[in-house]
Enzyme design. Structure first.
Site, PDB file in Angstrom:
ATOM      1  N   ASP A  36       0.815  -1.222   0.000  1.00 51.66           N
ATOM      2  CA  ASP A  36       0.000   0.000   0.000  1.00 51.66           C
ATOM      3  C   ASP A  36       0.848   1.272   0.000  1.00 51.66           C
ATOM      4  OD1 ASP A  36       0.969  -0.356   2.501  1.00 51.66           O
ATOM      5  OD2 ASP A  36      -0.922   0.020   3.557  1.00 51.66           O
ATOM      6  N   HIS A 240      25.127   4.691 -17.494  1.00 47.07           N
ATOM      7  CA  HIS A 240      23.977   4.938 -16.620  1.00 47.07           C
ATOM      8  C   HIS A 240      24.145   4.249 -15.265  1.00 47.07           C
ATOM      9  CE1 HIS A 240      21.238   6.151 -20.228  1.00 47.07           C
ATOM     10  NE2 HIS A 240      22.053   7.118 -19.857  1.00 47.07           N
ATOM     11  N   ASP A 257      26.815  12.873 -12.226  1.00 47.26           N
ATOM     12  CA  ASP A 257      25.808  13.401 -13.153  1.00 47.26           C
ATOM     13  C   ASP A 257      24.520  13.464 -12.352  1.00 47.26           C
ATOM     14  OD1 ASP A 257      23.931  13.877 -15.130  1.00 47.26           O
ATOM     15  OD2 ASP A 257      24.751  12.412 -16.543  1.00 47.26           O
ATOM     16  N   ASP A 268      20.428  19.185 -15.454  1.00 47.15           N
ATOM     17  CA  ASP A 268      21.157  17.979 -15.867  1.00 47.15           C
ATOM     18  C   ASP A 268      22.624  18.363 -16.019  1.00 47.15           C
ATOM     19  OD1 ASP A 268      22.013  15.579 -16.850  1.00 47.15           O
ATOM     20  OD2 ASP A 268      21.032  15.761 -18.802  1.00 47.15           O
ATOM     21  N   HIS A 347      28.350   8.307 -27.021  1.00 44.54           N
ATOM     22  CA  HIS A 347      27.043   8.969 -27.009  1.00 44.54           C
ATOM     23  C   HIS A 347      27.135  10.272 -27.793  1.00 44.54           C
ATOM     24  CE1 HIS A 347      28.511  11.774 -23.919  1.00 44.54           C
ATOM     25  NE2 HIS A 347      28.974  10.732 -23.240  1.00 44.54           N
ATOM     26  N   HIS A 351      21.240  16.909 -25.589  1.00 45.94           N
ATOM     27  CA  HIS A 351      19.804  16.749 -25.848  1.00 45.94           C
ATOM     28  C   HIS A 351      19.081  17.992 -25.370  1.00 45.94           C
ATOM     29  CE1 HIS A 351      19.697  15.956 -21.515  1.00 45.94           C
ATOM     30  NE2 HIS A 351      20.749  15.189 -21.708  1.00 45.94           N
ATOM     31  N   HIS A 358      15.444  14.469 -20.707  1.00 47.32           N
ATOM     32  CA  HIS A 358      15.614  14.341 -22.159  1.00 47.32           C
ATOM     33  C   HIS A 358      14.330  14.916 -22.738  1.00 47.32           C
ATOM     34  CE1 HIS A 358      18.601  10.814 -21.459  1.00 47.32           C
ATOM     35  NE2 HIS A 358      19.123  11.987 -21.194  1.00 47.32           N
ATOM     36  N   GLU A 381      27.509  17.865 -23.479  1.00 41.52           N
ATOM     37  CA  GLU A 381      28.087  16.902 -22.556  1.00 41.52           C
ATOM     38  C   GLU A 381      28.991  15.859 -23.213  1.00 41.52           C
ATOM     39  OE1 GLU A 381      25.234  13.956 -21.070  1.00 41.52           O
ATOM     40  OE2 GLU A 381      23.615  15.123 -21.957  1.00 41.52           O
ATOM     41  N   TYR A 385      35.550   7.642 -22.197  1.00 41.73           N
ATOM     42  CA  TYR A 385      35.389   6.519 -21.259  1.00 41.73           C
ATOM     43  C   TYR A 385      36.367   5.416 -21.653  1.00 41.73           C
ATOM     44  CZ  TYR A 385      31.179   9.316 -21.009  1.00 41.73           C
ATOM     45  OH  TYR A 385      30.323  10.373 -20.930  1.00 41.73           O
ATOM     46  N   ARG A 403      33.096  12.980 -18.044  1.00 38.28           N
ATOM     47  CA  ARG A 403      32.069  13.709 -18.806  1.00 38.28           C
ATOM     48  C   ARG A 403      31.947  15.089 -18.163  1.00 38.28           C
ATOM     49  NH1 ARG A 403      28.496  10.199 -18.825  1.00 38.28           N
ATOM     50  NH2 ARG A 403      27.056  10.730 -17.154  1.00 38.28           N
ATOM     51  N   GLU A 405      29.226  18.189 -18.372  1.00 38.55           N
ATOM     52  CA  GLU A 405      27.901  18.492 -18.921  1.00 38.55           C
ATOM     53  C   GLU A 405      27.379  19.805 -18.361  1.00 38.55           C
ATOM     54  OE1 GLU A 405      24.736  15.730 -17.780  1.00 38.55           O
ATOM     55  OE2 GLU A 405      23.600  16.340 -19.549  1.00 38.55           O
TER      56      GLU A 405
HETATM   57  N1  GLY Z   1      21.642  12.525 -17.004  1.00 37.56           N
HETATM   58  C1  GLY Z   1      21.293  11.971 -18.244  1.00 37.56           C
HETATM   59  C2  GLY Z   1      21.984  12.627 -19.345  1.00 37.56           C
HETATM   60  O1  GLY Z   1      22.971  13.285 -19.132  1.00 37.56           O
HETATM   61  O2  GLY Z   1      21.574  12.583 -20.462  1.00 37.56           O
HETATM   62 MN    MN Z   2      22.285  15.005 -20.274  1.00 40.10          MN
HETATM   63 MN    MN Z   3      23.402  14.162 -17.280  1.00 43.19          MN
END
Ligand code: GLY
Ligand code: MN
Ligand code: MN
Length: 434
Positions: A36, A240, A257, A268, A347, A351, A358, A381, A385, A403, A405
């Site tokens: 619940d 991720h 991140d 982000d 990547h 975005h 996103h 970003e 890696y 990274r 960003e």
């Molecule tokens: N935190 C997800 C991205 O950087 O796209």
């Molecule tokens: Mn991002």
């Molecule tokens: Mn991110």
């Protein structure tokens, strides 16, 4: 967000939906976590964008030109017991008085009322395929009207994606939206800075996550925009990674991140810094390469420039740098054409950012990368890696994931880095970690 902002959005939507047509959008539902206990409720971004209404079990209907009222909100009726156990909710009166609906009905009466609203409409603008129960009901309602065509009632003949209109609207942020994004980003910045200041070898990834979230909640932002990634050493190579349970080791980097959410708007942001406060020489070389790629990408953020240019700039800088460091061998143009850089940079540059991390909005129009416009917000970003088990490179480079960003607003003059307050150069990071 002030009421007139939501009203303007509804007017803008209805102009595009047009007379003799109808638009329908449902709220998010409460989801069970276990037995619940529910997951914290998060309103559907599209629904909130149009209504500012933060309850489950609601559905908004827009009928441009309807004399008795164009905006109808179905919602839960006010219930004393619910108010006692769960707290305030708008009820039918609140829906009209506080949320600007022209008319409101109990959500339990949807089946009785909605078919009547669909009668004699041509097109139904609706987010198809999001909620299979509602999809099913809609088809049933339309069939019901069809069965009555002999009495002179026409059923809608066309289902049109509501998202297409709505997401183009959401892609361009208003000043009020930018303010909320900026607040989410500013609070997130405090979290990133606190994480840098309190990080040291022997602490755990989750403890640093706790330092970040402390700032978010301390500033009233109780939701993260997405699960925080707090990844030490090799873990940073898992894009991720959210386990956040490893011990932080001397000599490793830490990639964070994480971003807070402010009134449905997401930050982000990623920073990568040394666990012990000082970059090693290999870490410095790779870090500065990622930073150069990010700055080169930002140079491509200007009005009328195709969105893809920033990505291409990052690929160019990273490939050149990887060759100079001996991590890739060959002709730069060939390595780019062959996408050789993808072993280390798999990547894209970023975005759209907004209510969803996103965020919505097409990246291509008629198969061409769309051009940037003032009011768009995006992330930049780039990353590199190099996992421990990357046998093709010298050992000294391995176990490093980086990274950087930032959140960037496209302006008439160029761009504005909304997340500029967080240390980013090696000198800035080492100074704040002292
Ligand atoms: N935190 C997800 C991205 O950087 O796209
Ligand atoms: Mn991002
Ligand atoms: Mn991110």
């Amino acid at each position: 967000m002030i009421a007139s902002e939501f009203n303007n959005r509804r007017q803008q939507l209805m102009e595009q939906v047009g007379h003799n047509n109808i638009a329908i959008i449902a709220s998010a539902s409460v989801r069970t976590r276990n037995r619940d206990v529910d997951y914290p409720f998060r309103q559907d971004s599209d629904f909130y964008y149009l209504t500012g209404f933060n309850e489950a079990d609601a559905l908004a209907v827009f009928i441009p030109g309807r004399k008795q009222g164009e905006y109808i909100l179905f919602c839960q009726e006010f219930d004393e017991k619910k108010a006692l156990w769960e707290g305030a909710h708008a009820g039918l009166e609140g829906a009209t008085q506080d949320y600007g609906a022209d008319d409101s009905f109990p959500i339990d009466d949807l089946n009785d009322i909605l078919p009547g609203l669909l009668e004699n409409k041509n097109k139904v603008f609706y987010p198809m395929g999001r909620d299979s129960d509602l999809d099913h009901h809609l088809m049933e309602w339309i069939s019901l009207i069809r069965s009555q065509t002999r009495s002179g009632i026409n059923a809608p003949g066309e289902l049109v994606s509501l998202e297409h209109i709505l997401h183009e609207m959401r892609l361009i942020k208003s000043p009020a939206e930018i303010k909320l994004l900026q607040k989410a980003i500013d609070v997130s910045a405090k979290g990133h800075i606190r994480a840098m200041q309190r990080c040291k070898p022997g602490r755990y990834e989750y403890q640093i996550e706790g330092e970040m979230v402390h700032e978010f909640i301390d500033h009233g932002l109780r939701a993260v925009a997405y699960p925080s990634i707090v990844a030490g050493g090799d873990n940073a190579c898992i894009l991720h990674y959210t386990e956040n349970k490893a011990i932080l080791k001397e000599g490793d980097l830490l990639l964070i991140d994480a971003g807070a959410e402010c009134d449905h708007y997401a930050a982000d942001i990623t920073r990568t810094f040394p666990v012990n406060g000082v970059f090693s020489s290999e870490q410095k070389l790779l870090y500065n390469l990622v930073l150069d790629a990010q700055l080169a990408a930002m140079q491509e953020i200007k009005v009328n420039t195709p969105w893809n240019k920033a990505h291409e700039a990052s690929v160019e800088v990273l490939t050149r740098g990887l060759v100079e460091l001996g991590l890739l061998q060959g002709e730069i143009s060939t390595l780019i054409t062959d996408e050789a850089y993808k072993i280390f940079y798999m990547h894209r540059i970023g975005h759209w950012l907004g209510m969803d991390v996103h965020d919505v909005g097409d990246y291509k129009i008629n198969d061409e990368w769309r051009v940037l416009e003032p009011g768009m917000v995006l992330t930049i970003e780039p990353g590199l890696y190099i996992p421990e088990d990357c046998a093709t490179v010298d050992e000294k480079w391995r176990g490093i994931g980086i990274r950087i960003e930032d959140d960037v607003l496209v302006t008439e003059q160029g761009y504005q880095v909304l997340s500029h307050a967080i240390p980013k150069t090696i000198a800035e990071i080492e100074a704040i970690m002292q």
